[in-house]
Design an enzyme around this catalytic site. Sequence first.
Site, mmCIF file in Angstrom:
data_model
loop_
_atom_site.group_PDB
_atom_site.id
_atom_site.type_symbol
_atom_site.label_atom_id
_atom_site.label_comp_id
_atom_site.label_asym_id
_atom_site.label_seq_id
_atom_site.Cartn_x
_atom_site.Cartn_y
_atom_site.Cartn_z
ATOM 1 C CE1 TYR A 165 -43.729 32.383 -53.978
ATOM 2 C CE2 TYR A 165 -42.828 30.165 -53.904
ATOM 3 C CZ TYR A 165 -43.900 31.022 -53.794
ATOM 4 O OH TYR A 165 -45.144 30.513 -53.509
ATOM 5 C CG ASP A 199 -36.146 29.859 -48.507
ATOM 6 O OD1 ASP A 199 -36.113 28.620 -48.393
ATOM 7 O OD2 ASP A 199 -37.125 30.500 -48.952
ATOM 8 C CE LYS A 220 -40.107 23.793 -53.811
ATOM 9 N NZ LYS A 220 -39.826 25.211 -53.662
HETATM 10 C C1 LIG Z 1 -40.767 26.269 -52.991
HETATM 11 C C2 LIG Z 1 -40.131 27.315 -52.148
HETATM 12 C C3 LIG Z 1 -40.772 27.850 -51.019
HETATM 13 C C4 LIG Z 1 -42.202 27.554 -50.700
HETATM 14 O O1 LIG Z 1 -42.423 26.216 -50.363
HETATM 15 P P1 LIG Z 1 -43.931 25.655 -50.443
HETATM 16 O O2 LIG Z 1 -43.783 24.258 -49.905
HETATM 17 O O3 LIG Z 1 -44.341 25.715 -51.864
HETATM 18 O O4 LIG Z 1 -44.757 26.511 -49.573
HETATM 19 C C5 LIG Z 1 -40.057 28.701 -50.205
HETATM 20 N N1 LIG Z 1 -38.789 29.057 -50.490
HETATM 21 C C6 LIG Z 1 -38.146 28.570 -51.583
HETATM 22 C C7 LIG Z 1 -36.737 28.971 -51.832
HETATM 23 C C8 LIG Z 1 -38.794 27.708 -52.453
HETATM 24 O O5 LIG Z 1 -38.164 27.270 -53.551
#
Ligand SMILES: *Cc1c(COP(=O)(O)O)cnc(C)c1O
Length: 442
Positions: free
Chosen positions: A146, A245, A273
Amino acid sequence: MPSLPTEQSAALFERAAKVIPGGVSSPVRAFRAVGGTPVFIRSAAGAYVTDVDGNEYVDLVGSWGPMLLGHAHPEVLDAVARAARQGTSFGAPTGAEVELAEEIIARTPVEQVRLVNSGTEATMSALRLARGATGRDKVIKFEGCYHGHVDSLLVAAGSGAATLGHPSSPGVTEATTADTIVCAYNDRASVERAFAEHGDEIACVIAEAAAGNMGVVPPMEADGENFTAFLARTAHAHGALLITDEVMTGFRVSRSGQWGLDGQHGDLMTFGKVMGGGFPAAAFGGRADLMQQLSPVGPVYQAGTLSGNPVATAAGLTTLRLATDEVYAQIDRNAALLRAEVGKALDAFQVPHVIQHSGNLFSVFFTPQGVTAVPDWSVAATQRQDVFAAFFHGLLDNGVYLGPSCFEAWFLSAAHDDAAMDRILEALPKAAAAARLALTAA
Ligand SMILES: *Cc1c(COP(=O)(O)O)cnc(C)c1O
């Protein structure tokens, strides 16, 4: 075991559903996967959240990752209040955003960063930069990874073989996802096939540095090479870039994220995060020659009214400065203890499961008997969601708030002390017993 009172949450949920689709601002919060009424939170402090009915839970969600230090950390609150008193947004550069950029660069291999407001924005912008820099259109992503709700990455395809993407949400057009190729995580052959077929059209591969959104699935070794290293080598051989990511893993699984554990990183990286300290702040970064292609020095446009917001920046910077080696050592210790205790509790009640981790980030898969490892989405998806739901409610009824989906990681914080850990350990056998009941009832 009588359930805890939920009248106030239920009343709010009913009101919410009239004015907010599904009653929630982000889908997983609605408890659809586990049933029951979502818990509306009134306040949080340290390792605990308190709902509007007055129930207190040990929190294993941590706002889905950001709250590395625990909730309402006094020094973070002070920094936020100080920043807010000096004005909440200027739309002009500040010293604090320079300091946050320097802190990120000091902890990671990136040479430059651009601050944005969410992980979604970070991956969307990194993707645009990779396409702009290579002059190519196609991207490879992995099933079960994701990257936020970026249109071109909202694709899940058939399992196994690399297939051209089909949109997984109405509103995402075929044209948008036609340039997205979906491969299976940890499946090198699927990546090699995609490059063999589309090699000179592929701008980049994007992968979670360790997958954390299908449960925790670390990059696996094969022939002495880590999966992420394989991705970098293969992408580069075809003139493509790699984006790792680290929105979830960054500054959580170690002070330098997943890169700090396995030494692997992309040409571009994305963060979010933890680095926002509970506020909307995220970033993407990478090699200076790539980052220099961004506006205003380069042609690839990217902007944001609230980017580098001073309040969010203060929260993020203070969080990172307080995230010392001792903090990570404590979270690592508690994560190892919890993994072992969850395993023991589920074993005692003969509930089949697999526990996987990358550093202190772990998850429990309620996979069928005989499954010993989860390398990708096709195996993660075999979980018994009904068994998880029973386990989840068993924890909730006993004062432990876990993410309401079997595909979510368990998040600990530095505020999880012995008392908080003991409450989780006491709840585990009860939750495992509930899971056992669900298993045998079906
Ligand atoms: C949470 C997450 C996102 C998206 O971040 P948001 O701040 O919710 O838009 C993207 N990549 C990874 C790996 C994530 O865990």
